[in-house]
Design a protein around this motif. Structure first.
Motif, PDB file in Angstrom:
ATOM      1  N   ASP A  33       0.825  -1.214   0.000  1.00  0.00           N
ATOM      2  CA  ASP A  33       0.000   0.000   0.000  1.00  0.00           C
ATOM      3  C   ASP A  33       0.856   1.259   0.000  1.00  0.00           C
ATOM      4  OD1 ASP A  33      -2.271  -1.572   0.016  1.00  0.00           O
ATOM      5  OD2 ASP A  33      -2.586  -1.382   2.180  1.00  0.00           O
ATOM      6  N   THR A  34       1.887   1.262   0.828  1.00  0.00           N
ATOM      7  CA  THR A  34       2.764   2.422   0.917  1.00  0.00           C
ATOM      8  C   THR A  34       3.538   2.632  -0.381  1.00  0.00           C
ATOM      9  OG1 THR A  34       2.992   2.079   3.295  1.00  0.00           O
ATOM     10  CG2 THR A  34       4.638   3.477   2.237  1.00  0.00           C
ATOM     11  N   SER A  35       4.043   1.564  -0.951  1.00  0.00           N
ATOM     12  CA  SER A  35       4.789   1.667  -2.211  1.00  0.00           C
ATOM     13  C   SER A  35       3.893   2.169  -3.339  1.00  0.00           C
ATOM     14  CB  SER A  35       5.384   0.318  -2.590  1.00  0.00           C
ATOM     15  OG  SER A  35       6.294  -0.099  -1.610  1.00  0.00           O
ATOM     16  N   GLU A  36       2.673   1.678  -3.385  1.00  0.00           N
ATOM     17  CA  GLU A  36       1.726   2.122  -4.413  1.00  0.00           C
ATOM     18  C   GLU A  36       1.403   3.603  -4.246  1.00  0.00           C
ATOM     19  OE1 GLU A  36      -2.493   0.618  -6.347  1.00  0.00           O
ATOM     20  OE2 GLU A  36      -2.091   0.182  -4.244  1.00  0.00           O
ATOM     21  N   LYS A  37       1.219   4.031  -3.009  1.00  0.00           N
ATOM     22  CA  LYS A  37       0.915   5.433  -2.743  1.00  0.00           C
ATOM     23  C   LYS A  37       2.082   6.338  -3.154  1.00  0.00           C
ATOM     24  CE  LYS A  37      -0.373   8.522   1.022  1.00  0.00           C
ATOM     25  NZ  LYS A  37      -0.620   8.652   2.466  1.00  0.00           N
ATOM     26  N   VAL A  38       3.298   5.957  -2.806  1.00  0.00           N
ATOM     27  CA  VAL A  38       4.477   6.757  -3.146  1.00  0.00           C
ATOM     28  C   VAL A  38       4.659   6.811  -4.658  1.00  0.00           C
ATOM     29  CG1 VAL A  38       7.001   6.832  -2.985  1.00  0.00           C
ATOM     30  CG2 VAL A  38       5.633   6.420  -0.941  1.00  0.00           C
ATOM     31  N   ALA A  39       4.479   5.688  -5.333  1.00  0.00           N
ATOM     32  CA  ALA A  39       4.628   5.659  -6.791  1.00  0.00           C
ATOM     33  C   ALA A  39       3.581   6.548  -7.462  1.00  0.00           C
ATOM     34  CB  ALA A  39       4.520   4.230  -7.298  1.00  0.00           C
ATOM     35  N   ASN A  40       2.350   6.501  -6.976  1.00  0.00           N
ATOM     36  CA  ASN A  40       1.307   7.365  -7.546  1.00  0.00           C
ATOM     37  C   ASN A  40       1.587   8.840  -7.276  1.00  0.00           C
ATOM     38  OD1 ASN A  40      -0.415   5.558  -8.909  1.00  0.00           O
ATOM     39  ND2 ASN A  40      -1.313   4.905  -6.962  1.00  0.00           N
ATOM     40  N   GLN A  41       2.142   9.147  -6.129  1.00  0.00           N
ATOM     41  CA  GLN A  41       2.520  10.529  -5.846  1.00  0.00           C
ATOM     42  C   GLN A  41       3.636  10.989  -6.779  1.00  0.00           C
ATOM     43  OE1 GLN A  41       3.437  10.437  -1.668  1.00  0.00           O
ATOM     44  NE2 GLN A  41       1.322  10.841  -1.056  1.00  0.00           N
ATOM     45  N   ALA A  42       4.552  10.102  -7.117  1.00  0.00           N
ATOM     46  CA  ALA A  42       5.622  10.447  -8.057  1.00  0.00           C
ATOM     47  C   ALA A  42       5.042  10.719  -9.443  1.00  0.00           C
ATOM     48  CB  ALA A  42       6.649   9.329  -8.124  1.00  0.00           C
ATOM     49  N   ILE A  43       4.057   9.934  -9.850  1.00  0.00           N
ATOM     50  CA  ILE A  43       3.407  10.158 -11.143  1.00  0.00           C
ATOM     51  C   ILE A  43       2.644  11.482 -11.129  1.00  0.00           C
ATOM     52  CG2 ILE A  43       1.694   9.286 -12.787  1.00  0.00           C
ATOM     53  CD1 ILE A  43       4.320   7.691 -12.669  1.00  0.00           C
ATOM     54  N   ASP A  44       1.972  11.771 -10.035  1.00  0.00           N
ATOM     55  CA  ASP A  44       1.263  13.056  -9.912  1.00  0.00           C
ATOM     56  C   ASP A  44       2.239  14.223  -9.997  1.00  0.00           C
ATOM     57  OD1 ASP A  44      -1.121  11.687  -9.665  1.00  0.00           O
ATOM     58  OD2 ASP A  44      -1.169  11.838  -7.471  1.00  0.00           O
ATOM     59  N   PHE A  45       3.387  14.085  -9.361  1.00  0.00           N
ATOM     60  CA  PHE A  45       4.398  15.136  -9.444  1.00  0.00           C
ATOM     61  C   PHE A  45       4.905  15.287 -10.868  1.00  0.00           C
ATOM     62  CE2 PHE A  45       8.878  16.431  -9.416  1.00  0.00           C
ATOM     63  CZ  PHE A  45       8.731  17.699  -8.879  1.00  0.00           C
ATOM     64  N   GLN A  46       5.106  14.159 -11.530  1.00  0.00           N
ATOM     65  CA  GLN A  46       5.558  14.195 -12.916  1.00  0.00           C
ATOM     66  C   GLN A  46       4.526  14.904 -13.799  1.00  0.00           C
ATOM     67  OE1 GLN A  46       6.584  10.373 -14.505  1.00  0.00           O
ATOM     68  NE2 GLN A  46       6.871  11.135 -16.565  1.00  0.00           N
ATOM     69  N   GLU A  47       3.249  14.650 -13.559  1.00  0.00           N
ATOM     70  CA  GLU A  47       2.194  15.326 -14.316  1.00  0.00           C
ATOM     71  C   GLU A  47       2.249  16.833 -14.104  1.00  0.00           C
ATOM     72  OE1 GLU A  47      -1.484  13.538 -13.135  1.00  0.00           O
ATOM     73  OE2 GLU A  47      -1.269  11.862 -14.522  1.00  0.00           O
ATOM     74  N   SER A  48       2.434  17.241 -12.863  1.00  0.00           N
ATOM     75  CA  SER A  48       2.490  18.682 -12.594  1.00  0.00           C
ATOM     76  C   SER A  48       3.768  19.315 -13.138  1.00  0.00           C
ATOM     77  CB  SER A  48       2.371  18.947 -11.088  1.00  0.00           C
ATOM     78  OG  SER A  48       3.489  18.450 -10.401  1.00  0.00           O
ATOM     79  N   ALA A  49       4.839  18.535 -13.187  1.00  0.00           N
ATOM     80  CA  ALA A  49       6.102  19.070 -13.699  1.00  0.00           C
ATOM     81  C   ALA A  49       6.102  19.210 -15.221  1.00  0.00           C
ATOM     82  CB  ALA A  49       7.262  18.171 -13.268  1.00  0.00           C
ATOM     83  N   THR A  50       5.200  18.504 -15.880  1.00  0.00           N
ATOM     84  CA  THR A  50       5.150  18.582 -17.346  1.00  0.00           C
ATOM     85  C   THR A  50       3.977  19.422 -17.841  1.00  0.00           C
ATOM     86  OG1 THR A  50       3.942  16.489 -17.424  1.00  0.00           O
ATOM     87  CG2 THR A  50       6.342  16.388 -17.680  1.00  0.00           C
ATOM     88  N   GLN A  51       3.411  20.237 -16.984  1.00  0.00           N
ATOM     89  CA  GLN A  51       2.313  21.117 -17.394  1.00  0.00           C
ATOM     90  C   GLN A  51       2.765  22.148 -18.415  1.00  0.00           C
ATOM     91  OE1 GLN A  51      -1.028  21.092 -16.784  1.00  0.00           O
ATOM     92  NE2 GLN A  51      -0.597  19.092 -15.904  1.00  0.00           N
ATOM     93  N   TRP A  52       4.042  22.442 -18.451  1.00  0.00           N
ATOM     94  CA  TRP A  52       4.552  23.421 -19.406  1.00  0.00           C
ATOM     95  C   TRP A  52       4.346  22.940 -20.847  1.00  0.00           C
ATOM     96  CZ3 TRP A  52       8.118  21.538 -22.769  1.00  0.00           C
ATOM     97  CH2 TRP A  52       8.788  20.371 -22.394  1.00  0.00           C
ATOM     98  N   ALA A  53       4.211  21.640 -21.035  1.00  0.00           N
ATOM     99  CA  ALA A  53       4.086  21.084 -22.383  1.00  0.00           C
ATOM    100  C   ALA A  53       2.638  20.941 -22.834  1.00  0.00           C
ATOM    101  CB  ALA A  53       4.766  19.729 -22.433  1.00  0.00           C
ATOM    102  N   LYS A  54       1.726  21.555 -22.106  1.00  0.00           N
ATOM    103  CA  LYS A  54       0.296  21.393 -22.365  1.00  0.00           C
ATOM    104  C   LYS A  54      -0.095  21.762 -23.798  1.00  0.00           C
ATOM    105  CE  LYS A  54      -4.065  22.431 -20.126  1.00  0.00           C
ATOM    106  NZ  LYS A  54      -4.718  23.155 -19.046  1.00  0.00           N
ATOM    107  N   GLU A  55       0.483  22.762 -24.346  1.00  0.00           N
ATOM    108  CA  GLU A  55       0.127  23.252 -25.682  1.00  0.00           C
ATOM    109  C   GLU A  55       1.115  22.801 -26.758  1.00  0.00           C
ATOM    110  OE1 GLU A  55      -2.575  25.420 -26.254  1.00  0.00           O
ATOM    111  OE2 GLU A  55      -3.185  25.249 -24.155  1.00  0.00           O
ATOM    112  N   THR A  56       1.942  21.830 -26.458  1.00  0.00           N
ATOM    113  CA  THR A  56       2.958  21.400 -27.418  1.00  0.00           C
ATOM    114  C   THR A  56       2.669  19.963 -27.866  1.00  0.00           C
ATOM    115  OG1 THR A  56       4.451  20.453 -25.779  1.00  0.00           O
ATOM    116  CG2 THR A  56       4.660  22.824 -26.209  1.00  0.00           C
ATOM    117  N   PRO A  57       3.337  19.511 -28.908  1.00  0.00           N
ATOM    118  CA  PRO A  57       3.173  18.122 -29.346  1.00  0.00           C
ATOM    119  C   PRO A  57       3.656  17.099 -28.311  1.00  0.00           C
ATOM    120  CG  PRO A  57       4.149  19.430 -31.104  1.00  0.00           C
ATOM    121  CD  PRO A  57       4.108  20.294 -29.882  1.00  0.00           C
ATOM    122  N   LEU A  58       4.476  17.521 -27.387  1.00  0.00           N
ATOM    123  CA  LEU A  58       4.969  16.613 -26.345  1.00  0.00           C
ATOM    124  C   LEU A  58       3.888  16.232 -25.336  1.00  0.00           C
ATOM    125  CD1 LEU A  58       8.439  18.230 -25.596  1.00  0.00           C
ATOM    126  CD2 LEU A  58       7.986  16.149 -26.893  1.00  0.00           C
ATOM    127  N   ALA A  59       2.818  16.995 -25.280  1.00  0.00           N
ATOM    128  CA  ALA A  59       1.764  16.752 -24.294  1.00  0.00           C
ATOM    129  C   ALA A  59       1.178  15.348 -24.431  1.00  0.00           C
ATOM    130  CB  ALA A  59       0.672  17.800 -24.416  1.00  0.00           C
TER     131      ALA A  59
END
Length: 87
Positions: A33-59
């Motif tokens: 449970d803890t590992s799954e929670k930490v991994a999902n938090q890392a993915i959420d952080f990755q999503e927020s860190a790539t918001q700059w690409a929202k209007e680009t083909p990289l999105a």
């Protein structure tokens, strides 16, 4: 003078509780449970860190990567729970 016996009997039964099957299952459930929670938090952080690409083909690439990562995390956690027979 202490109330326990000289042979250290105040620790009697401690080992049987720590190394029981139920104790191992509880630890495994907590760890999964803890590992799954930490991994999902890392993915959420990755999503927020790539918001700059929202209007680009990289999105679309970032969105696909995040989606697949979440599926892998979910499947891995479910497989671990299944192996430990936690569900």
């Amino acid at each position: 003078m202490s109330t326990h016996k000289e042979n250290g009997s105040m620790f009697e039964g401690l080992g049987s509780n720590l190394f029981s099957v139920e104790g191992a299952k509880k630890f495994a459930a907590w760890y999964i449970d803890t590992s799954e929670k930490v991994a999902n938090q890392a993915i959420d952080f990755q999503e927020s860190a790539t918001q700059w690409a929202k209007e680009t083909p990289l999105a679309t690439i970032f969105a696909a990567q995040n989606e697949y990562s979440k599926k892998i995390i979910e499947r891995s956690a479910n497989a671990a729970r299944s192996l430990w027979r936690l569900e």
